[in-house]
Design an enzyme around this catalytic site. Structure first.
Site, PDB file in Angstrom:
ATOM      1  N   ARG A 201     -34.004 -23.209 -89.262  1.00 29.77           N
ATOM      2  CA  ARG A 201     -33.585 -22.190 -90.340  1.00 29.77           C
ATOM      3  C   ARG A 201     -32.341 -21.975 -90.755  1.00 29.77           C
ATOM      4  O   ARG A 201     -32.199 -21.560 -91.734  1.00 29.77           O
ATOM      5  CB  ARG A 201     -34.196 -20.770 -89.573  1.00 29.77           C
ATOM      6  CG  ARG A 201     -35.791 -20.961 -89.328  1.00 29.77           C
ATOM      7  CD  ARG A 201     -36.288 -19.626 -88.556  1.00 29.77           C
ATOM      8  NE  ARG A 201     -35.640 -19.334 -87.391  1.00 29.77           N
ATOM      9  CZ  ARG A 201     -36.216 -19.934 -86.274  1.00 29.77           C
ATOM     10  NH1 ARG A 201     -37.349 -20.727 -86.176  1.00 29.77           N
ATOM     11  NH2 ARG A 201     -35.610 -19.728 -84.806  1.00 29.77           N
TER      12      ARG A 201
ATOM     13  N   GLU B 186     -32.800 -21.140 -72.044  1.00 26.31           N
ATOM     14  CA  GLU B 186     -33.261 -20.035 -70.889  1.00 26.31           C
ATOM     15  C   GLU B 186     -34.497 -20.828 -69.885  1.00 26.31           C
ATOM     16  O   GLU B 186     -34.266 -20.668 -68.538  1.00 26.31           O
ATOM     17  CB  GLU B 186     -34.062 -18.950 -71.313  1.00 26.31           C
ATOM     18  CG  GLU B 186     -34.229 -17.834 -70.539  1.00 26.31           C
ATOM     19  CD  GLU B 186     -34.796 -16.611 -71.292  1.00 26.31           C
ATOM     20  OE1 GLU B 186     -34.934 -16.589 -72.552  1.00 26.31           O
ATOM     21  OE2 GLU B 186     -35.132 -15.790 -70.774  1.00 26.31           O
TER      22      GLU B 186
HETATM   23  P1  AMP Z   1     -29.133 -19.061 -78.547  1.00 26.68           P
HETATM   24  O1  AMP Z   1     -28.520 -20.496 -78.423  1.00 26.68           O
HETATM   25  O2  AMP Z   1     -29.687 -18.456 -77.482  1.00 26.68           O
HETATM   26  O3  AMP Z   1     -28.167 -18.176 -79.277  1.00 26.68           O
HETATM   27  O4  AMP Z   1     -30.359 -19.251 -79.446  1.00 26.68           O
HETATM   28  C1  AMP Z   1     -30.060 -19.197 -80.755  1.00 26.68           C
HETATM   29  C2  AMP Z   1     -30.991 -20.009 -81.749  1.00 26.68           C
HETATM   30  O5  AMP Z   1     -32.459 -19.934 -81.260  1.00 26.68           O
HETATM   31  C3  AMP Z   1     -31.066 -19.929 -83.160  1.00 26.68           C
HETATM   32  O6  AMP Z   1     -30.988 -21.159 -83.751  1.00 26.68           O
HETATM   33  C4  AMP Z   1     -32.138 -19.169 -83.293  1.00 26.68           C
HETATM   34  O7  AMP Z   1     -33.090 -19.597 -84.483  1.00 26.68           O
HETATM   35  C5  AMP Z   1     -33.213 -19.080 -82.180  1.00 26.68           C
HETATM   36  N1  AMP Z   1     -33.566 -17.945 -81.480  1.00 26.68           N
HETATM   37  C6  AMP Z   1     -33.048 -17.591 -80.427  1.00 26.68           C
HETATM   38  N2  AMP Z   1     -33.800 -16.187 -79.856  1.00 26.68           N
HETATM   39  C7  AMP Z   1     -34.371 -16.014 -81.023  1.00 26.68           C
HETATM   40  C8  AMP Z   1     -35.211 -14.776 -81.400  1.00 26.68           C
HETATM   41  N3  AMP Z   1     -35.108 -13.900 -80.458  1.00 26.68           N
HETATM   42  N4  AMP Z   1     -35.665 -14.597 -82.426  1.00 26.68           N
HETATM   43  C9  AMP Z   1     -35.415 -15.742 -83.593  1.00 26.68           C
HETATM   44  N5  AMP Z   1     -34.979 -16.584 -83.214  1.00 26.68           N
HETATM   45  C10 AMP Z   1     -34.048 -17.144 -82.160  1.00 26.68           C
END
Ligand code: AMP
Length: 188
Positions: A76, A113
């Site tokens: 995205r 996670e």
């Molecule tokens: P993180 O590495 O945990 O910061 O996750 C970020 C990536 O995962 C981004 O590329 C987001 O598109 C996706 N992502 C993680 N959590 C969500 C969420 N609750 N809603 C939408 N996209 C998420």
């Protein structure tokens, strides 16, 4: 006296931009797995006027001449990156999931996670000293962003900015990415 808490949307570009993003995000419970509240920004992408407004705000926030290239994180982030790059008259570089890039690439593996993920960028994606703006849709734990910023630097780019449309503030990604600044249009 009763204490009141404002529910006004907030973000680093002020309440108007924050309100705009907040008005076009859908919360999808238990996607892609139980316990995750997925922030779906497709309604924002699909609304031409709102999409243009957030892209213009990202360019204005950083300054039109403040970056030489925009990096988007699969998938995205590509939508946002291509539009920001076009608006600023610069190029776009994709950071992709493992195994998608056709030529030699740097890779970074980081913890999710559940399990782990690997991101890659072409070794020749940047010329030394290229000023790079990194963009993504959602900032959650910051693992994806941290891996991407490291990749850009390993490939010779200089990260001058990092923008997301929506930040899940309670997960503490800003602290994790410090001292690198985070620009979020909406923080929830
Ligand atoms: P993180 O590495 O945990 O910061 O996750 C970020 C990536 O995962 C981004 O590329 C987001 O598109 C996706 N992502 C993680 N959590 C969500 C969420 N609750 N809603 C939408 N996209 C998420």
């Amino acid at each position: 006296m009763t204490e009141t808490h404002s529910t006004e949307p907030r973000g680093d570009s002020g309440p108007q931009a924050a309100r705009l993003v907040a008005s076009r995000v859908l919360d999808v419970p238990d996607f892609p797995q139980p316990g995750i509240l997925f922030k779906d920004l497709m309604p924002l992408f699909a609304d031409g006027e709102a999409f243009r407004a957030v892209i213009d705000e990202i360019v204005a926030y950083h300054g039109r001449n403040a970056f030489d290239v925009v990096v988007g994180i699969e998938a995205r982030g590509f939508v946002v990156a291509a539009a920001v790059a076009y608006a600023a008259g610069v190029g776009v570089v994709p950071v992709r999931k493992a195994g998608k890039l056709p030529r030699p690439a740097y890779s970074a593996t980081y913890a999710l996670e559940y399990g782990e993920a690997t991101l890659e960028v072409h070794e020749d994606a940047f010329t030394a000293g290229h000023r790079v703006l990194v963009v993504d849709d959602v900032l959650a734990t910051g693992g994806t962003a941290e891996a991407t910023l490291d990749l850009v630097e390993r490939a010779g780019g200089t990260v001058t900015g990092f923008t997301v449309l929506l930040e899940l503030g309670f997960l503490g990604a800003r602290k994790r990415l410090a001292p690198r600044p985070v620009h979020a249009l909406l923080t929830v």
